[in-house]
Design an enzyme around this catalytic site. Structure first.
Site, PDB file in Angstrom:
ATOM      1  CG  ASP A 144       4.478  -2.240  10.537  1.00 27.66           C
ATOM      2  OD1 ASP A 144       4.330  -2.335  11.568  1.00 27.66           O
ATOM      3  OD2 ASP A 144       4.065  -2.254   9.715  1.00 27.66           O
ATOM      4  CE  LYS A 187      34.132  23.027  -4.741  1.00 28.26           C
ATOM      5  NZ  LYS A 187      35.147  22.291  -5.427  1.00 28.26           N
ATOM      6  CD  GLU A 200      -8.342 -10.288  13.198  1.00 29.96           C
ATOM      7  OE1 GLU A 200      -8.596  -9.858  12.291  1.00 29.96           O
ATOM      8  OE2 GLU A 200      -7.667 -10.946  13.973  1.00 29.96           O
ATOM      9  CE  LYS A 259       4.851  -2.288   6.336  1.00 29.87           C
ATOM     10  NZ  LYS A 259       3.765  -2.234   6.971  1.00 29.87           N
ATOM     11  NE  ARG A 313      -2.809  -1.640   3.568  1.00 32.40           N
ATOM     12  CZ  ARG A 313      -3.069  -1.752   4.596  1.00 32.40           C
ATOM     13  NH1 ARG A 313      -3.771  -0.485   4.868  1.00 32.40           N
ATOM     14  NH2 ARG A 313      -2.504  -2.468   5.281  1.00 32.40           N
ATOM     15  NE  ARG A 338      28.976  23.049  -4.781  1.00 32.27           N
ATOM     16  CZ  ARG A 338      29.575  23.154  -6.162  1.00 32.27           C
ATOM     17  NH1 ARG A 338      29.458  23.614  -6.610  1.00 32.27           N
ATOM     18  NH2 ARG A 338      29.936  22.085  -6.104  1.00 32.27           N
ATOM     19  N   GLY A 382      -8.625  -6.490  14.958  1.00 37.99           N
ATOM     20  CA  GLY A 382      -9.260  -7.521  16.189  1.00 37.99           C
ATOM     21  C   GLY A 382      -9.670  -6.774  17.522  1.00 37.99           C
ATOM     22  CB  ALA A 415      35.523  46.409 -12.782  1.00 37.61           C
ATOM     23  CG  ASN A 468      -3.119  -7.918  19.035  1.00 38.72           C
ATOM     24  OD1 ASN A 468      -2.056  -7.083  19.422  1.00 38.72           O
ATOM     25  ND2 ASN A 468      -2.824  -8.747  18.502  1.00 38.72           N
TER      26      ASN A 468
END
Length: 453
Positions: free
Chosen positions: A102, A347, A152, A21, A14, A329, A138, A419, A167
């Site tokens: 999860d 940088k 369930e 996941k 999903r 950077r 459940g 310049a 649960n």
């Protein structure tokens, strides 16, 4: 002593993602890392993670943790997954905690409550929560603390459906666990082996099953992108509250993203839309403007980052400022009082105290001496197509607008560059370098050109 098994073998269809996941990031680290770190907080004698879908990637993400990896080659349900940990727990007689990869919000204190019940004599303890809308879960039937069953929804009567206790998927078991797992059957529509079936098996063997009620928010599981965002929101809210309690000012806090690895001092000010990632450290009284992004960046006390600035691997010294719309950077170091303005990119360069680069400049692989001024449009041409080269600019030097310093090159202390110059050779101390075509004016040329047309 106890063992701990984390079930992390599910596919997570999903999520609509190629990424397993449990590897989806939450505040900069994989979801599974939260479950592993919670388990380690309780100092288990053995920690086993059961992997399956995307197992190679999941196992790689666990490299820095002291865990054993068990494989569930076929995804045949949660009870079957837990059975794969048995070879790693041979001869282990203590309680076994079981959690899911999860459910990243579970706290060690909650899991300790399950362990205590088994240590006190229960055969099995499970975490339950009350939900305002338990549809799809459940329901738990119980008498006092003792659990009679897990029904369930499709099998529940209207009376049972009215129960809101469900649960939460976290368990503690005694040493009977692996014997009981072998009695689980797959007589269901999916032909899978499910952990809640252990309730009836334990009871059939005369072993007590008890419930420990937790907080619903802790048991939030992640099966969809929406649930991932919801869990991340919970983690973010807690982080923001913690830092505000420690003296950080957040303007529109709900718009600020930060990761647990970030450190903030009192009197730091964060404006809306700020993003703080990685090992970022922000010192006392420093300010980060709207929509700035800082990653692995240090702001020393009193430093200021203005709106829309992006800094990665940079150091901004006391009283220095960068932005708006600056880009720092990796390796950019701005010492005390340095000013880097809009559309300046730095940088791998060291800017000593008091350097000014007001706008539209690129400083790469450079060292700029104290008090030097970098004009608009100045570029250090540091790359010859094969290698990077260094530019050295001395103290108090003045680099005129739109100049190019072709590295490797050195501009001495107090020197000036006219310049529009392209500097390819060393400029001595206190000298003026002009490297451009001499201007000449042709009188009347523009008028004659117009008349010809």
């Amino acid at each position: 002593m106890h063992a701990h098994v984390i079930l992390a073998a599910g596919q997570g269809t999903r999520m609509k993602s190629r990424l397993p996941k449990v590897l989806h990031p939450l505040l900069g680290k994989p979801m599974l890392a939260y479950a592993v770190e919670t388990a380690l907080a309780l100092s288990p004698e053995k920690l086993v993670v059961v992997v399956g879908h995307g197992g190679e990637e999941v196992a790689a993400a666990l490299r820095d943790y002291p865990v054993a990896v068990a494989w569930q080659k076929e995804q045949l349900g949660t009870a079957h997954a837990l059975l794969q940990a048995e070879p790693f727990l041979q001869g282990f007689s203590g309680p076994v905690l079981v959690t899911q990869g999860d459910t990243p919000l579970l706290r060690p204190e909650t899991l300790k409550g399950l362990l205590v019940k088994v240590q006190e004599g229960a055969g099995m303890a499970l975490l339950t929560v009350e939900l305002p809308d338990p549809t799809g879960y459940g329901r738990i039937l119980r008498q006092g603390e003792e659990v009679l069953g897990n029904v369930e929804e499709k099998d529940a009567t209207p009376e049972v459906r009215a129960i809101r206790e469900v649960n939460a998927g976290a368990y503690a078991f005694d040493a009977f666990l692996f014997q009981a797992l072998k009695e689980v059957r797959n007589e269901n529509a999916a032909r899978e082996y499910y952990l809640p079936d252990l309730i009836a098996i334990y009871r059939a063997h005369g072993r007590k099953v008890v419930a420990v009620k937790g907080v619903a928010e802790e048991a939030l599981g992640v099966n969809t992108r929406e649930e991932l965002a919801r869990v991340e929101g919970v983690l973010l809210s807690a982080l923001r509250r913690e830092w505000m309690r420690k003296g950080v000012r957040m303007i529109l806090p709900e718009s600020i993203y930060l990761e647990p690895t970030v450190e903030l001092a009192p009197d730091v000010t964060l404006w809306p839309g700020v993003v703080l990632k990685g090992q970022t450290r922000i010192g006392e009284g420093a300010e980060v403007g709207p929509y700035a992004v800082l990653e692995d960046t240090v702001l020393e006390p009193g430093a200021r980052v203005l709106a829309h600035t992006v800094a990665q691997g940079a150091v901004i010294g006391r009283g220095a400022d960068a932005g708006p719309f600056a880009r720092l950077r990796p390796g950019a170091v701005l010492r005390e009082g340095v000013h880097v303005g809009n559309f300046v990119e730095v940088k791998n360069s060291l800017l000593h105290p008091g350097v000014k680069a007001g706008h539209l400049a690129y400083l790469g692989d450079a060292e700029v001496g104290e008090g030097a001024n970098i004009g608009a449009g100045v570029i250090t041409a540091n790359y010859d197509g094969k290698r990077k080269h260094k530019t050295l600019i001395g103290k108090g030097a003045f680099i005129g607008s739109n100049s190019v310093l072709v590295a490797p090159v050195r501009v001495g202390d107090g020197a000036m560059v006219g310049a529009g110059s392209v500097i390819t050779h060393e400029v001595p101390e206190d000298a003026l370098a002009v490297a451009r075509g001499r201007q000449r004016n042709i009188e009347g040329y523009a008028r004659r050109k117009r008349e010809e047309g």
